[in-house]
Design a protein around this motif. Structure first.
Motif, PDB file in Angstrom:
ATOM      1  N   HIS A  19       0.827  -1.207   0.000  1.00 56.74           N
ATOM      2  CA  HIS A  19       0.000   0.000   0.000  1.00 56.74           C
ATOM      3  C   HIS A  19       0.860   1.256   0.000  1.00 56.74           C
ATOM      4  CE1 HIS A  19      -3.555   2.372   0.587  1.00 56.74           C
ATOM      5  NE2 HIS A  19      -3.189   2.796   1.788  1.00 56.74           N
ATOM      6  N   LEU A  20       1.854   1.301   0.867  1.00 58.53           N
ATOM      7  CA  LEU A  20       2.727   2.476   0.926  1.00 58.53           C
ATOM      8  C   LEU A  20       3.544   2.634  -0.352  1.00 58.53           C
ATOM      9  CD1 LEU A  20       3.996   2.176   4.623  1.00 58.53           C
ATOM     10  CD2 LEU A  20       2.417   3.909   3.725  1.00 58.53           C
ATOM     11  N   GLN A  21       4.026   1.517  -0.896  1.00 59.37           N
ATOM     12  CA  GLN A  21       4.842   1.592  -2.111  1.00 59.37           C
ATOM     13  C   GLN A  21       4.059   2.191  -3.268  1.00 59.37           C
ATOM     14  OE1 GLN A  21       8.559   0.296  -2.526  1.00 59.37           O
ATOM     15  NE2 GLN A  21       7.874   2.195  -3.474  1.00 59.37           N
ATOM     16  N   GLY A  22       2.737   2.005  -3.258  1.00 64.32           N
ATOM     17  CA  GLY A  22       1.904   2.562  -4.321  1.00 64.32           C
ATOM     18  C   GLY A  22       1.843   4.079  -4.330  1.00 64.32           C
ATOM     19  N   GLY A  23       2.352   4.726  -3.271  1.00 64.50           N
ATOM     20  CA  GLY A  23       2.296   6.188  -3.211  1.00 64.50           C
ATOM     21  C   GLY A  23       3.632   6.876  -3.103  1.00 64.50           C
ATOM     22  N   THR A  24       4.743   6.127  -3.276  1.00 65.71           N
ATOM     23  CA  THR A  24       6.063   6.748  -3.113  1.00 65.71           C
ATOM     24  C   THR A  24       7.098   6.051  -3.984  1.00 65.71           C
ATOM     25  OG1 THR A  24       7.793   7.299  -1.501  1.00 65.71           O
ATOM     26  CG2 THR A  24       6.624   5.237  -1.153  1.00 65.71           C
TER      27      THR A  24
END
Length: 409
Positions: A387-392
């Protein structure tokens, strides 16, 4: 809080459990300050206190509506409120009850029913791995929203040969999604344990921990998976053939450590599930006593990192301090950031069923993390990592992968 349960709930296991929890709540409101959805929406019905009141009304005989269901759906079940609550209200158990009784009385729109059924059947099937690999191959051509759900391929690398040679043996999970989405996490875990003289195996007959079914309106299907896992794991553990069940996905670990609660009214499994609990350990718990030896084997320090503690690690299992201490002992240069107690918005399938709220929470979390300029973001749960990788563009990894790489670099 005083309650007057409706006749259909009174003198039932469900009603007695709910009443015990409700009586602890004094409506103090401390939970509002730590509830992610209340922070964003500002609506008390989307806070733990508001949801508790709605569940109480339904259990006392009020007819729930689709709006009631929406307020319960928006809860991430992060249990941050439990960490904050001075009265020890077991909110997570209560919201499970609330979702069940509301789900039995309110039919979801067809679109939601289809999506939830498709999710729980796909994520637990052998087809998921194939479809995810196809998604990885065509990732650049996918729409942005879908591309964010597909992590760039990360090779697993070579697995240990003959793990059975070690005198110490542990079980790992046959995770339903992690081997397909990021096989590198399990592979790194196996290599690190192998280097420490611990062999790993997966028990025949074990499978998904049950979380996906349980949180997608199929609680009994989730309990069936729990029973199958107890049957597969407990004989190996109690015989001494293996010493622990080591979990490297905190979401799975949190669910498994709740087996005794979820099966407590099952006469055939209540005691067996309770006997399983002492054997279940997060990978950080298991490795913590070996920290000095681990550090001595590492060829380099991991460097400047920000540790995102998943809710299932810090609020469900209470292992944030254990994990952060281990990472510090292993040479991680951990950067502190604000609102680290708040959920990132992943929450299992929440990022799919509640995309707007989920994205807002993710972006809020990343703004706080990236203000520290970390070289890497590390976490302890597959859902949070993806989830975090999808935004950074900053690499987001499981910390065990970093430790494994430091053995060889």
């Amino acid at each position: 809080m005083q309650t007057q349960l409706a006749d259909w709930a009174r003198d039932t296991d469900l009603g007695r459990d709910a009443e015990e929890i409700l009586r602890r709540c004094v409506h103090c409101g401390f939970c509002l300050a730590t509830c992610p959805t209340y922070q964003i929406l500002g609506d008390e019905l989307d806070s733990p206190r508001g949801r508790i009141y709605q569940i109480k009304q339904v259990l006392e005989g009020a007819a729930p509506s689709f709006v009631t269901q929406q307020h319960l759906d928006r809860c991430l079940t992060c249990r941050n409120c439990e960490t904050t609550c001075p009265s020890g209200v077991q909110y997570g158990a209560l919201v499970d009850i609330g979702r069940q009784v509301v789900g039995e009385r309110v039919q979801r729109p067809l679109r939601e029913r289809v999506m939830r059924e498709a999710l729980r059947r796909l994520l637990g099937s052998r087809w998921f791995g194939l479809l995810y690999r196809v998604g990885g191959w065509v990732r650049p051509a996918l729409p942005a929203a879908l591309r964010a759900k597909v992590a760039p391929p990360r090779p697993a690398g070579q697995l240990p040969t003959d793990p059975g040679r070690h005198a110490r043996q542990v079980l790992m999970l046959a995770n339903c999604v992690q081997p397909a989405m990021m096989p590198s996490i399990d592979a790194a875990t196996m290599r690190v344990l192998d280097a420490m003289g611990v062999g790993t195996r997966i028990a025949a007959g074990s499978g998904c921990c049950g979380a996906i079914n349980f949180h997608l309106d199929a609680q009994e299907a989730g309990r069936a998976q729990m029973r199958a896992n107890v049957d597969a794991w407990l004989p190996l553990l109690e015989s001494g053939e293996v010493e622990a069940l080591v979990v490297n996905a905190s979401g799975c670990g949190g669910m498994i450590k709740d087996y005794a609660h979820h099966l407590k009214h099952d006469p055939a499994y209540a005691q067996r599930a309770a006997r399983l609990m002492p054997y279940v350990q997060d990978i950080a718990e298991f490795l913590a006593p070996m920290a000095a030896e681990l550090r001595a084997r590492m060829r380099r320090a991991p460097g400047r990192s920000a540790f995102h503690p998943p809710c299932t690690l810090q609020h469900w299992q209470g292992l944030r301090a254990v994990t952060e201490r281990l990472l510090s002992d292993l040479g991680f240069d951990l950067q502190s950031f604000g609102e680290s107690h708040l959920c990132c918005g992943s929450a299992g399938t929440y990022s799919i069923t509640q995309p707007v709220l989920s994205t807002s929470l993710r972006d809020r979390k990343l703004r706080a993390i990236e203000s520290t300029l970390p070289g890497t973001i590390v976490s302890a749960n597959i859902g949070c990592i993806c989830h975090l990788q999808g935004g950074t563009d900053t690499p987001v990894r499981h910390w065990i992968e970093i430790v494994d790489e430091a053995f060889h670099d």
